[in-house]
Design an enzyme around this catalytic site. Structure first.
Site, PDB file in Angstrom:
ATOM      1  N   CYS A  64     -19.977 -33.617 -15.554  1.00  0.00           N
ATOM      2  CA  CYS A  64     -19.823 -32.478 -14.650  1.00  0.00           C
ATOM      3  C   CYS A  64     -19.561 -32.937 -13.216  1.00  0.00           C
ATOM      4  CB  CYS A  64     -21.086 -31.626 -14.724  1.00  0.00           C
ATOM      5  SG  CYS A  64     -21.189 -30.312 -13.497  1.00  0.00           S
ATOM      6  N   CYS A  67     -21.900 -31.427 -10.586  1.00  0.00           N
ATOM      7  CA  CYS A  67     -23.233 -32.028 -10.737  1.00  0.00           C
ATOM      8  C   CYS A  67     -23.287 -33.375 -10.014  1.00  0.00           C
ATOM      9  CB  CYS A  67     -23.567 -32.239 -12.210  1.00  0.00           C
ATOM     10  SG  CYS A  67     -23.658 -30.739 -13.195  1.00  0.00           S
TER      11      CYS A  67
END
Length: 147
Positions: A64, A67
């Site tokens: 991600c 993230c």
């Protein structure tokens, strides 16, 4: 009561000494080392269920992009929020059961837990200042004013 991220032991720590450099009575590792703990099924109970300190969890995954972008901000928030609030990261790929338990559908998602109960939830990447402000506001609305 403060949970140890390393061994899962519960340590009795007086509130007046919560900010001191406490060590786990079982394994000797620091209870707060300035970095978010790595949350796993093995240490979840100690940190999220039995600890008296609320837990801010960053649900993330290695693939991600947002993230990874938020990771330094989350780490920086640790210095401002601990020891009154414990910070931990949960890799949703490695701990799918815990991610499902909390209904994580998008990442990054921040969840504040106290005694396994969800206090607040926020999805999307945020800078350090926003993480700190959101956590303080969420806890103040629940009557937790030690931040």
């Amino acid at each position: 009561m403060v949970g140890c991220a390393a061994c899962g032991a519960i340590n009795r720590v007086p509130a007046s000494r919560l900010s001191a450099d406490g060590k786990c009575g079982r394994c000797g590792k620091a209870l707060h080392d300035g970095e978010p703990a790595v949350l796993t099924m093995e240490n979840f109970a100690a940190l999220a269920e039995r600890s008296d300190v609320p837990l801010l969890v960053d649900f993330w995954a290695p693939w991600c992009g947002p993230c990874r972008q938020m990771a330094p901000a989350f780490s920086a928030a640790t210095a401002q929020l601990e020891p009154a609030l414990r910070l931990a990261k949960l890799n949703t790929e490695a701990e799918q059961g815990l991610a499902q338990r909390f209904g994580i559908q998008s990442i990054p998602t921040l969840v504040i837990l106290h005694k396994s109960r969800v206090i607040a939830r926020q999805s999307g990447a945020m800078p350090t200042t926003a993480i700190v402000a959101w956590a303080q506001k969420a806890l103040s609305h629940r009557g937790v004013t030690n931040l």
